[in-house]
Design a protein around this motif. Structure first.
Motif, short mmCIF file in Angstrom:
data_model
loop_
_atom_site.label_atom_id
_atom_site.label_comp_id
_atom_site.label_asym_id
_atom_site.label_seq_id
_atom_site.Cartn_x
_atom_site.Cartn_y
_atom_site.Cartn_z
N UNK A 1 0.65 -1.17 -0.06
CA UNK A 1 0.14 -0.11 0.11
C UNK A 1 1.01 1.27 -0.09
N UNK A 2 1.77 1.32 0.75
CA UNK A 2 2.83 2.50 0.80
C UNK A 2 3.58 2.73 -0.65
N UNK A 3 3.96 1.64 -1.26
CA UNK A 3 4.59 1.85 -2.54
C UNK A 3 3.88 2.27 -3.66
N UNK A 4 2.54 1.64 -3.44
CA UNK A 4 1.39 1.91 -4.48
C UNK A 4 0.93 3.48 -4.29
N UNK A 5 0.88 3.81 -2.89
CA UNK A 5 0.55 5.33 -2.77
C UNK A 5 1.63 6.15 -2.92
N UNK A 6 2.85 5.79 -3.04
CA UNK A 6 3.76 6.71 -3.38
C UNK A 6 3.91 6.78 -4.89
#
Length: 217
Positions: A93-98
């Protein structure tokens, strides 16, 4: 036997004169033509020479399509592409959000600026319309919030669905179409909240300025 008389060939000057002869009346009619003496033409005949009308797409629909498509692309490359290599859901989720934040700052916002008819005309579709180094971290944090909300949307829908259909029912999987749709809806919701707060602040400042003007009078 008398020889037949051969036809006399036409003189070249006469042939050329007949070929290039101008109809002076037609030229005069063309020069003096106006709305008063022009012949009436039916609307069906006029439509033959009219260009096709361009398809007009509303600004809000353009914004929705752009946001939906770009969010779906991020889901395709990062959620689907990295899902097998990043087993931890939070990390994914963090990678996708970034990634979504970079896309919003470098691609989406620039598309809005490119087709805007006036400077700042599409700023209402951007959470952070400012250009520069400040906008990128803001858009990254904002996109992480969007991805978190999208994830909670999937969880809520699947929980409700399993409660209605039983634990063996098929759950809603993450895909570019729905992911892009959910991200766009949350984005528009947060933009509406932002504009609402801006209107409240603007109205409050205007009232304060008006009251100050009355006191000075």
């Amino acid at each position: 036997m008398a020889k037949r008389d051969k036809k006399q060939p036409r003189e070249p000057e006469q042939t050329a004169a007949e070929f290039y002869r101008l109809n002076t009346r037609a030229v005069e009619d063309l020069v003096t033509a106006d709305e008063s003496n022009a012949p009436e033409v039916s609307p069906a005949e006029l439509r033959k020479y009219q260009g096709r009308r361009k398809l007009h797409v509303a600004d809000w629909l353009k914004a929705v399509l752009i946001k939906w498509w770009l969010s779906g692309v991020v889901c395709y490359f990062f959620v689907w592409g990295l899902g097998l290599y990043v087993p931890n859901q939070l990390d994914l989720l963090v990678i996708t959000g970034a990634a979504l934040g970079f896309v919003k700052d470098l691609v989406e916002n620039n598309i809005f600026r490119f087709y805007a008819t006036v400077a700042g005309g599409n700023d209402r579709w951007m959470m952070c319309p400012r250009k520069g180094f400040v906008s990128l971290p803001i858009n990254v944090v904002y996109a992480m919030l969007l991805v978190f909300c999208v994830s909670r949307t999937y969880d809520t829908l699947n929980t409700v669905w399993l409660g209605l259909r039983g634990p063996d029912a098929a759950v809603l999987g993450v895909g570019p179409i729905l992911f892009g749709l959910f991200a766009t809806l949350w984005d528009l919701l947060f933009l509406a909240v932002k504009h609402g707060i801006q209107r409240i602040v603007h109205d409050a400042r205007r009232k304060v300025d008006a009251s100050k003007g009355e006191h000075h009078d």
